[in-house]
Scaffold this motif. Structure first.
Motif, short mmCIF file in Angstrom:
data_model
loop_
_atom_site.label_atom_id
_atom_site.label_comp_id
_atom_site.label_asym_id
_atom_site.label_seq_id
_atom_site.Cartn_x
_atom_site.Cartn_y
_atom_site.Cartn_z
N SER A 37 0.84 -1.19 0.00
CA SER A 37 0.00 0.00 0.00
C SER A 37 0.88 1.25 0.00
N GLU A 38 0.32 2.31 -0.52
CA GLU A 38 1.03 3.58 -0.53
C GLU A 38 1.34 4.03 0.90
N GLU A 39 0.43 3.76 1.81
CA GLU A 39 0.62 4.14 3.21
C GLU A 39 1.85 3.43 3.82
N ALA A 40 1.99 2.13 3.55
CA ALA A 40 3.14 1.38 4.08
C ALA A 40 4.44 1.92 3.49
N LEU A 41 4.42 2.25 2.21
CA LEU A 41 5.62 2.82 1.58
C LEU A 41 5.98 4.17 2.21
N ARG A 42 4.98 5.00 2.46
CA ARG A 42 5.24 6.32 3.05
C ARG A 42 5.77 6.20 4.48
N GLU A 43 5.20 5.28 5.26
CA GLU A 43 5.68 5.07 6.63
C GLU A 43 7.13 4.60 6.62
N ALA A 44 7.44 3.67 5.74
CA ALA A 44 8.82 3.17 5.64
C ALA A 44 9.76 4.29 5.22
N LEU A 45 9.31 5.14 4.30
CA LEU A 45 10.16 6.24 3.82
C LEU A 45 10.47 7.23 4.94
N VAL A 46 9.52 7.47 5.84
CA VAL A 46 9.77 8.35 6.98
C VAL A 46 10.92 7.81 7.82
N ASP A 47 10.86 6.51 8.14
CA ASP A 47 11.93 5.88 8.93
C ASP A 47 13.26 5.91 8.17
N LEU A 48 13.22 5.61 6.90
CA LEU A 48 14.45 5.59 6.11
C LEU A 48 15.09 6.97 6.01
N LYS A 49 14.28 7.99 5.82
CA LYS A 49 14.83 9.35 5.75
C LYS A 49 15.42 9.78 7.09
N ALA A 50 14.78 9.38 8.19
CA ALA A 50 15.31 9.70 9.51
C ALA A 50 16.64 8.99 9.72
N ALA A 51 16.73 7.74 9.29
CA ALA A 51 17.98 6.99 9.40
C ALA A 51 19.07 7.61 8.53
N ARG A 52 18.70 8.05 7.33
CA ARG A 52 19.68 8.67 6.44
C ARG A 52 20.18 10.00 7.00
N GLU A 53 19.28 10.72 7.65
CA GLU A 53 19.67 11.99 8.26
C GLU A 53 20.71 11.78 9.36
N GLN A 54 20.55 10.68 10.11
CA GLN A 54 21.50 10.39 11.19
C GLN A 54 22.80 9.79 10.68
N GLU A 55 22.72 9.04 9.58
CA GLU A 55 23.92 8.43 9.00
C GLU A 55 23.92 8.65 7.48
#
Length: 145
Positions: A37-55
């Motif tokens: 679902s688009e919602e699952a993709l967006r939720e995952a992207l939030v976590d991934l962007k936060a992880a990328r911001e930290q590393e």
């Protein structure tokens, strides 16, 4: 479900834990399964962007951000409604012969062949999938859509 629950707990204890964010995103993506679902993709992207911001140097996280961003862009492109002028540009010129361009003034274009008058009304902001969703009444000096 178990992997996501475990990462939720880890992030409650340590909100900036990059690996936990990445693993939660992976759990949301259900091991790269297509058709999410688009919602699952967006939720995952939030976590991934936060992880990328930290590393920012973490190539695995950056690649995943790029991959999910492309999937979301493809979904958005598929759902996009073309502008009225883009719709009109797709109409065969043969159908618009001996007609008029009234798109700016009245929201339609028209043309005629030897036996038929063609009226094209690009829908604004909606995608019409069935002809039964439209009614058209033509009278002398009046067009009601």
């Amino acid at each position: 479900p178990e992997a996501k629950a475990a990462t939720d707990i880890a992030l409650m204890v340590e909100p900036n834990h990059v690996k936990a964010r990445f693993r939660r995103a992976q759990a949301l993506l259900e091991d790269n399964r297509e058709g999410l679902s688009e919602e699952a993709l967006r939720e995952a992207l939030v976590d991934l962007k936060a992880a990328r911001e930290q590393e920012p140097s973490n190539a695995q996280v950056s690649n995943e951000v790029e991959r999910i961003s492309k999937r979301l862009a493809a979904i958005e492109a598929k759902l996009a409604v073309p502008s009225p002028s883009e719709i009109v540009d797709r109409i065969s010129g043969v159908l618009l012969d001996r007609g008029g361009q009234c798109l700016a003034e009245h929201g339609y274009v028209w043309g005629q062949t030897d036996t038929i008058v063609h009226i094209f009304i690009p829908a604004r902001g909606v995608r019409i999938t069935k002809g039964s969703q439209i009614t058209c009444e033509v009278k002398v000096r009046q067009l009601k859509i």
